[in-house]
Motif scaffolding. Structure first.
Motif, short mmCIF file in Angstrom:
data_model
loop_
_atom_site.label_atom_id
_atom_site.label_comp_id
_atom_site.label_asym_id
_atom_site.label_seq_id
_atom_site.Cartn_x
_atom_site.Cartn_y
_atom_site.Cartn_z
N LEU A 1 58.09 -25.60 -16.99
CA LEU A 1 58.82 -24.30 -17.68
C LEU A 1 60.19 -24.54 -17.53
O LEU A 1 60.89 -25.09 -16.38
N ASP B 1 64.33 -23.05 -19.12
CA ASP B 1 65.13 -22.05 -19.88
C ASP B 1 65.00 -22.35 -21.38
O ASP B 1 64.98 -23.28 -21.55
N GLU B 2 64.93 -21.19 -22.01
CA GLU B 2 64.75 -21.39 -23.64
C GLU B 2 66.10 -22.17 -24.20
O GLU B 2 65.87 -23.04 -25.10
N SER B 3 67.17 -22.18 -23.60
CA SER B 3 68.43 -22.75 -23.93
C SER B 3 68.49 -24.15 -23.54
O SER B 3 69.22 -24.94 -24.36
N ALA C 1 69.21 -12.29 -18.74
CA ALA C 1 67.86 -12.38 -18.04
C ALA C 1 67.38 -14.00 -18.82
O ALA C 1 67.55 -14.15 -19.90
N CYS C 2 67.09 -14.77 -17.79
CA CYS C 2 66.48 -16.02 -18.13
C CYS C 2 65.20 -15.86 -18.49
O CYS C 2 64.32 -15.36 -18.06
N MET C 3 64.80 -16.67 -19.73
CA MET C 3 63.40 -16.75 -20.46
C MET C 3 63.08 -18.01 -20.27
O MET C 3 63.70 -18.90 -20.95
N PHE C 4 61.98 -18.16 -19.57
CA PHE C 4 61.19 -19.44 -19.60
C PHE C 4 60.35 -19.92 -20.61
O PHE C 4 59.59 -18.85 -21.16
N THR C 5 60.23 -21.10 -20.96
CA THR C 5 59.38 -21.54 -22.12
C THR C 5 58.48 -22.59 -21.57
O THR C 5 59.35 -23.42 -20.88
N THR C 6 57.43 -22.94 -21.94
CA THR C 6 56.63 -24.26 -21.56
C THR C 6 57.40 -25.52 -22.47
O THR C 6 57.07 -25.22 -23.64
#
Length: 128
Positions: free
Chosen positions: A55, A57-59, A2-7
């Motif tokens: 936002l 992706d965390e990567s 799953a793709c986790m988004f971060t600000t």
């Protein structure tokens, strides 16, 4: 996975957030703007909810932070044209009829049609 988004950035103006998102996408980062519609519809709430968020992706967060810092520093600004010394800008096509139409709208709440002044040869839009 799953793709986790971060600000990676927050902006008071949703248009600035879309500009930053466009720059990130141009760099190949999957970026999204959150809370833009709320910021445009309820402008007085913009700061209360923390602004408009960008936002990623965390990567991609580290590279996105670098792109945002470079954007804020002006690294992607257009330089002046070296041959003529002029900067790229839209020509002023305001005419007396557009000014009259604006005054009629403001004073009498009556929209009037107007004509734009055609561009002169020196104001022609240059192709890049």
């Amino acid at each position: 996975m799953a793709c986790m988004f971060t600000t990676v950035a927050r902006f008071a103006d949703p248009l600035e957030a879309h500009i930053a998102c466009g720059r990130l996408r141009a760099e190949g980062i999957d970026a999204h703007v959150a809370d833009a519609h709320m910021g445009l519809a309820n402008w007085e709430w913009r700061l209360a909810v923390g602004g408009t968020r960008v936002l990623v992706d965390e990567s991609d967060a580290d590279f996105a932070h670098k792109v945002i810092r470079d954007l804020d520093a002006g690294a992607y600004a257009l330089d002046s044209d070296a041959s003529s010394g002029a900067t790229l800008q839209a020509p002023d096509r305001e005419s007396w009829s557009s000014r009259l139409a604006w005054i009629a709208l403001m004073l009498f709440n009556v929209p009037l049609p107007w004509r734009r002044r055609p561009p002169r040869d020196d104001e022609a839009v240059r192709e890049v």
